[in-house]
Design a protein around this motif. Structure first.
Motif, PDB file in Angstrom:
ATOM      1  N   PHE A  90       0.830  -1.201   0.000  1.00 37.03           N
ATOM      2  CA  PHE A  90       0.000   0.000   0.000  1.00 37.03           C
ATOM      3  C   PHE A  90       0.872   1.261   0.000  1.00 37.03           C
ATOM      4  O   PHE A  90       0.591   2.222  -0.719  1.00 37.03           O
ATOM      5  CB  PHE A  90      -0.929  -0.018   1.214  1.00 37.03           C
ATOM      6  CG  PHE A  90      -1.706   1.245   1.424  1.00 37.03           C
ATOM      7  CD1 PHE A  90      -2.736   1.607   0.563  1.00 37.03           C
ATOM      8  CD2 PHE A  90      -1.401   2.089   2.482  1.00 37.03           C
ATOM      9  CE1 PHE A  90      -3.453   2.774   0.757  1.00 37.03           C
ATOM     10  CE2 PHE A  90      -2.116   3.269   2.680  1.00 37.03           C
ATOM     11  CZ  PHE A  90      -3.132   3.603   1.818  1.00 37.03           C
ATOM     12  N   LEU A  91       1.938   1.243   0.790  1.00 35.54           N
ATOM     13  CA  LEU A  91       2.839   2.399   0.836  1.00 35.54           C
ATOM     14  C   LEU A  91       3.664   2.524  -0.440  1.00 35.54           C
ATOM     15  O   LEU A  91       3.818   3.615  -0.990  1.00 35.54           O
ATOM     16  CB  LEU A  91       3.765   2.289   2.050  1.00 35.54           C
ATOM     17  CG  LEU A  91       3.117   2.297   3.432  1.00 35.54           C
ATOM     18  CD1 LEU A  91       4.197   2.318   4.510  1.00 35.54           C
ATOM     19  CD2 LEU A  91       2.182   3.483   3.604  1.00 35.54           C
ATOM     20  N   VAL A  92       4.200   1.401  -0.909  1.00 35.70           N
ATOM     21  CA  VAL A  92       5.073   1.436  -2.084  1.00 35.70           C
ATOM     22  C   VAL A  92       4.280   1.868  -3.327  1.00 35.70           C
ATOM     23  O   VAL A  92       4.739   2.708  -4.105  1.00 35.70           O
ATOM     24  CB  VAL A  92       5.730   0.062  -2.297  1.00 35.70           C
ATOM     25  CG1 VAL A  92       6.484   0.027  -3.628  1.00 35.70           C
ATOM     26  CG2 VAL A  92       6.689  -0.253  -1.157  1.00 35.70           C
ATOM     27  N   ARG A  93       3.090   1.280  -3.526  1.00 35.65           N
ATOM     28  CA  ARG A  93       2.267   1.664  -4.669  1.00 35.65           C
ATOM     29  C   ARG A  93       1.860   3.136  -4.574  1.00 35.65           C
ATOM     30  O   ARG A  93       1.807   3.842  -5.586  1.00 35.65           O
ATOM     31  CB  ARG A  93       1.015   0.795  -4.744  1.00 35.65           C
ATOM     32  CG  ARG A  93       1.262  -0.684  -4.898  1.00 35.65           C
ATOM     33  CD  ARG A  93       1.786  -1.034  -6.251  1.00 35.65           C
ATOM     34  NE  ARG A  93       1.959  -2.480  -6.408  1.00 35.65           N
ATOM     35  CZ  ARG A  93       2.620  -3.055  -7.390  1.00 35.65           C
ATOM     36  NH1 ARG A  93       3.176  -2.309  -8.331  1.00 35.65           N
ATOM     37  NH2 ARG A  93       2.755  -4.375  -7.449  1.00 35.65           N
ATOM     38  N   GLY A  94       1.581   3.593  -3.373  1.00 39.05           N
ATOM     39  CA  GLY A  94       1.226   4.991  -3.203  1.00 39.05           C
ATOM     40  C   GLY A  94       2.362   5.919  -3.579  1.00 39.05           C
ATOM     41  O   GLY A  94       2.154   6.957  -4.215  1.00 39.05           O
ATOM     42  N   ALA A  95       3.587   5.553  -3.204  1.00 38.91           N
ATOM     43  CA  ALA A  95       4.748   6.392  -3.514  1.00 38.91           C
ATOM     44  C   ALA A  95       5.074   6.377  -4.994  1.00 38.91           C
ATOM     45  O   ALA A  95       5.406   7.415  -5.583  1.00 38.91           O
ATOM     46  CB  ALA A  95       5.954   5.925  -2.695  1.00 38.91           C
TER      47      ALA A  95
END
Length: 536
Positions: free
Chosen positions: A54-59
């Motif tokens: 979730f964090l990586v895709r968001g970044a």
């Protein structure tokens, strides 16, 4: 997401897309933006992986930096763990897209008092958020903070305080929690103060493991309420929203060849409809896989990508066997037009097979898909479960206008031939039946079309021959004693040819005799001329 749900989403709660395939579809847009989502489940179900993705895709995809707070794994350990998904955390950290902060908490240092204070965590987390302008936060796990506390009043107050603080910071947060006994979480409180709750489950049935995801609640938004299988592989998580498929797909009037000219002639002279489903059933050894080989070979000759899903033979064995009927599939594999996915049916659960096929279809984008055979999946569940799984696959193929061919093994009993072992014949558009014809101590093959929706088709049985030149369909001979096939048909045809030749010879002899008579015959003079000769 369909259009109506999308419009409702746009008018209602703002959402942060996860970038995880399938999850955004069943949440109708993503997780609640600026609110807290609880991800709960037992050990090994994928909570940390989902939070990190979730964090990586968001970044990477939405330009929303993130902060990951870990209490059980160091940053170095997390970096190694998610590297298998293709994520480079060090690179994201260097680009100020991500902060991974490990906080060590010793349970002996935590005391349960009435004035338990989270200010230290707030300061540390707040500094990390402000330093990179983070929009997303993940805390893994909540039990590490409140592990030593049994007072539910303190727990509820501090949980509300933590969630309120995250909301005031304007970040979209994920908090992971361990599965409790008789409750979703160990304390049984986190699910009540969270705006969204997602349950992950990793179960084993008949020695086969399956991961499933279910959205327990989602304040202010509609969502998919069923269980959805999900997969963790080299590309991250993918969720298959299997229940979103329906009967609103488009249809095509285009016809494509079966690869067998006489079979095309039996199907109205043009072959199958594009995007239709074809069932080829029959007893063992009747040539079902050979029909599939002709079909994918014809598709590849049209420069169309084909996916062959096999569960009984390896690709090399299959291609070797097909060369015996002069079908060479190896060049199509080398050119990237044909891809094999060979796996035993017992390797995954039924739903996980469906998830894997879904991913391959999305990636490879074939125009033709073959599943050979579907009857092996009965060992993974009862026929109703297999039928449900295959129905979802057929719906997926129809929505993508992909022509699907499925083979099914039937029992040898005559009264069971015209039914499939899995029971999906009713949803098939075309049904070909291959059967044994046993006469004169000889076993031969026959093919006929049980049904083919939307087109005129032959109602005759054709003898089915596997020759050095491929499949050949010949007319079944009906003799005085009934249907003749194989050597009996050949003997009768030989006898007929001999009889015909004898008749031809007799006609030639009669013509020759007649011609000889015509040469030696002298015509008689008319009566007047004969009388004149006599007077002279």
């Amino acid at each position: 997401m369909n259009r109506s749900n999308y419009r409702n989403h746009r008018r209602g709660l703002s959402k942060a897309p996860t970038g995880i395939h399938g999850l955004d579809e069943i949440t109708f847009g993503g997780l609640p933006k600026g609110r807290t989502t609880l991800i709960c489940g037992s050990a090994g179900c994928g909570k940390t992986m989902l939070s990190m993705e979730f964090l990586v895709r968001g970044a990477l995809q939405y330009n929303e930096p993130g902060v990951f707070i870990a209490f059980e794994e160091t940053a170095e350990e997390l970096n190694k763990n998610v590297a298998s998904l293709g994520f480079d955390l060090d690179d994201l950290v260097k680009r100020n897209k991500l902060i991974v902060d490990y906080i060590h908490l010793d349970r002996s240092e935590i005391e349960e008092t009435g004035d338990y204070d989270l200010e230290g965590l707030f300061l540390r987390l707040g500094h990390a958020i402000d330093s990179i302008g983070a929009k997303r936060v993940a805390i893994d796990t909540i039990e590490a903070i409140f592990a030593a506390f049994t007072n539910t009043f303190i727990l509820r107050n501090e949980l509300r305080r933590l969630f309120r603080w995250l909301k005031e910071k304007g970040v979209t947060a994920i908090i992971t929690g361990e599965r409790g006994t008789g409750a979703l979480t160990r304390h049984g409180l986190e699910e009540y103060v969270s705006d969204c709750v997602i349950l992950l489950d990793h179960r084993v049935i008949n020695q086969i493991s399956t991961r499933r995801l279910r959205i327990i609640k989602y304040r202010g938004s509609s969502h998919g309420a069923n269980e959805y299988p999900f997969l963790i592989d080299a590309e991250g998580l993918s969720v298959l929203p299997i229940t979103s498929l329906g009967l609103n797909h488009e249809v095509s009037n285009e016809r494509i060849s079966s690869g067998i000219p006489r079979l095309d002639a039996m199907l109205g002279g043009k072959g199958y409809y594009r995007g239709s489903s074809v069932l080829v059933s029959g007893t063992a050894g009747t040539g079902k896989s050979s029909v599939c080989a002709h079909f994918v070979d014809a598709a590849c000759r049209r420069r169309e990508r084909s996916l062959y899903i096999a569960s009984e033979e390896s690709p090399k064995q299959f291609m070797r066997n097909m060369r015996s009927i002069r079908i060479n599939l190896n060049p199509w594999v080398e050119k990237g037009l044909l891809r094999f996915h060979a796996l035993r049916s017992t390797f995954y659960s039924l739903e996980m097979h469906l998830v894997v096929w879904h991913k391959i279809i999305n990636e490879f984008k074939p125009r033709v898909v073959v599943v050979d055979p579907i009857s092996t999946f009965i060992s993974e569940g009862d026929p109703n479960e297999v039928k449900t799984m295959l129905t979802r696959l057929i719906d997926l193929l129809k929505m993508r206008q992909i022509t699907g061919m499925f083979t099914s093994l039937t029992s040898g009993a005559h009264h069971n031939l015209e039914q499939s072992e899995v029971g999906i014949s009713s949803i098939m558009d075309t049904w070909l039946l291959l059967r044994d014809i046993e006469t004169n101590s000889e076993r031969n093959r026959g093919l006929y079309v049980l049904k083919s929706r939307g087109m005129a088709h032959s109602n005759q049985i054709r003898e089915f021959l596997l020759t050095d030149e491929g499949i050949e369909l010949v007319d079944v001979y009906v003799g005085p004693g009934g249907v003749l096939t194989g050597t009996a048909r050949q003997a009768m045809e030989t006898q007929e040819r001999a009889t015909a030749a004898k008749c031809q010879q007799e006609r030639e002899r009669m013509r020759s005799t007649l011609a000889t008579k015509q040469k030696t015959w002298k015509p008689k003079l008319p009566l007047s001329e004969r009388n004149l000769k006599m007077k002279k």
